[in-house]
Design an enzyme around this catalytic site. Structure first.
Site, PDB file in Angstrom:
ATOM      1  N   CYS A  38      -5.167 -10.474   5.319  1.00  0.00           N
ATOM      2  CA  CYS A  38      -4.448  -9.858   6.452  1.00  0.00           C
ATOM      3  C   CYS A  38      -5.372  -9.446   7.591  1.00  0.00           C
ATOM      4  CB  CYS A  38      -3.648  -8.664   5.967  1.00  0.00           C
ATOM      5  SG  CYS A  38      -2.558  -9.088   4.619  1.00  0.00           S
TER       6      CYS A  38
ATOM      7  N   HIS B 128      -1.682  -3.826  11.492  1.00  0.00           N
ATOM      8  CA  HIS B 128      -1.177  -4.819  10.541  1.00  0.00           C
ATOM      9  C   HIS B 128       0.138  -4.314   9.973  1.00  0.00           C
ATOM     10  CE1 HIS B 128      -0.745  -7.591   7.338  1.00  0.00           C
ATOM     11  NE2 HIS B 128      -1.071  -6.739   6.387  1.00  0.00           N
TER      12      HIS B 128
ATOM     13  N   ASN C 253       5.615  -8.558   5.858  1.00  0.00           N
ATOM     14  CA  ASN C 253       4.167  -8.756   5.989  1.00  0.00           C
ATOM     15  C   ASN C 253       3.879 -10.257   6.091  1.00  0.00           C
ATOM     16  OD1 ASN C 253       1.415  -8.994   5.606  1.00  0.00           O
ATOM     17  ND2 ASN C 253       1.311  -7.564   3.892  1.00  0.00           N
TER      18      ASN C 253
END
Ligand code: ACO
Length: 339
Positions: free
Chosen positions: A121, A266, A296
């Site tokens: 990520c 994020h 996500n």
């Protein structure tokens, strides 16, 4: 951890943003028909309401190329002007060639050097920093930095601990060297910090399908080629590292949290984002969230959110934008951009 000293970078600026999200929507209610979960559980624990799923036959490079096209259009640059393509992804089209090579082919960006970065990520911010180094030291002065994922290809749809969290999508920016006289060029990246702790590599991983655990007829049933995560451990480290990285990137840029116009974190969990915002003393209106729509999407969350904030007019000239990420590895990174 002391803040790393700032290397003397020449100005590189984000001159265009783009994103592409697949059409297919998978809601929490849809998931509750597949695994023992509920909209109430997912919403209250994560903030996610729905996510996008790539169409059959759509690969990560397809998502990446469309996001890149939109970023190039936004920047007003042609495919021939692109000298570097970096794709941050943990869901490459295949082991090799790199996804960036397929993106090059799809765009006709014949003058670009192309490769992928794997930092989960944090991948987009790692890629942004690598591109800055290229721009700083060489003649590759216009770069496409892309975060793109088809995480639906890594999901065990029987594991309620993970299948509710992730989605597919892609975002991109065009990064360009600014002339020395343009040190206040719009979109200028002022600082980036990065960190890694490989001792915690096992906390969040896809253990199978690589060289240490190839998929065999014997192990295929246990789905080692899907995401395995210790959620609580990940949560704890995410908050600590993202906060630390944000403070370091701001310090490196000679700024403080009170200067931040918008933080684009994020998008993994609304509770992680709220914890960071609270500790930075930032009110909700200065925190960007779109994880309710997309879940996500790993390396794609930040460039997608940046593009949405840009197109929604939430970024004004001169705004200080704080980008911060955390992911498997563990890896983390933060950048400060003057819009
Ligand atoms: N629906 C219903 N119940 C569930 C679900 C679900 N989808 N998933 C887990 N549960 C249950 C568990 O089985 C457990 O039940 P038990 O108490 O009977 O054993 C209970 O809910 C609590 O489970 P926890 O894992 O302790 O729940 P928690 O509050 O920690 O939330 C979550 C889990 C959302 C995964 C959280 O830990 C989290 O967000 N962690 C960080 C994840 C993350 O950010 N990952 C990505 C960062 S890196 C990257 O992006 C790649």
């Amino acid at each position: 951890m002391p803040a790393p000293s700032s290397p003397s970078f020449c100005a590189s600026s984000i001159i265009g943003t783009g994103s592409y999200m697949p059409d297919k929507v998978l809601t929490n209610d849809d998931l509750s028909k597949i695994v023992d979960t509920s909209d109430e559980w997912i919403t209250s624990r994560t903030g996610i309401k729905e996510r996008r799923i790539a169409a059959e036959g759509q690969a990560t490079s397809d998502l990446a190329a469309e996001a890149a096209r939109r970023a190039m259009e936004n920047a007003g640059v042609s495919a021939e002007e692109i000298k570097l393509i970096i794709v941050a992804t943990v869901t490459p089209d295949m082991f090799f060639p790199s996804t960036a090579c397929f993106v090059q082919k799809k765009l006709g960006a014949v003058n670009a050097v192309c490769f992928d970065i794997s930092a989960a990520c944090s991948g987009f911010l790692y890629a942004l920093q690598v591109a800055r180094h290229f721009i700083n030291t060489g003649n590759r002065t216009t770069a496409l930095v892309i975060g793109a994922e088809k995480l639906s290809s890594l999901i065990n749809w029987k594991d309620r601990n993970t299948c509710v969290l992730f989605g597919d999508g892609a975002g991109a920016v065009v990064l360009r060297k600014a002339a020395a006289s343009e040190s206040d060029a719009p979109g200028r990246v002022l600082s980036t910090v990065m960190g890694t702790d490989g001792t915690l590599a096992d906390v969040l991983k896809v253990p199978g399908g690589g060289s240490s655990c190839p998929i065999t007829a014997e192990n295929v049933e246990s789905r080692p080629n899907t995401i395995h995560m210790e959620g609580r451990e990940t949560f704890k480290h995410a908050v600590t590292r993202m906060l630390e990285a944000s403070q370091q990137a701001l310090e490196m840029a000679g700024l403080s949290a009170s200067d931040v116009s918008l933080v684009i974190p994020h998008q993994a969990n609304a509770r992680i984002i709220s914890a960071i915002a609270e500790r930075l003393n930032l009110p909700p209106e200065r925190v960007f969230m779109n994880l309710d729509k997309y879940g996500n999407t790993s390396a794609a969350t930040i460039p997608v959110a940046l593009d949405e904030a840009n197109k929604a007019g939430r970024l004004k000239p001169g705004d200080v934008v704080l980008l911060v990420a955390f992911g498997g590895g563990f890896t983390w990174a933060s950048s400060v951009v003057r819009w």
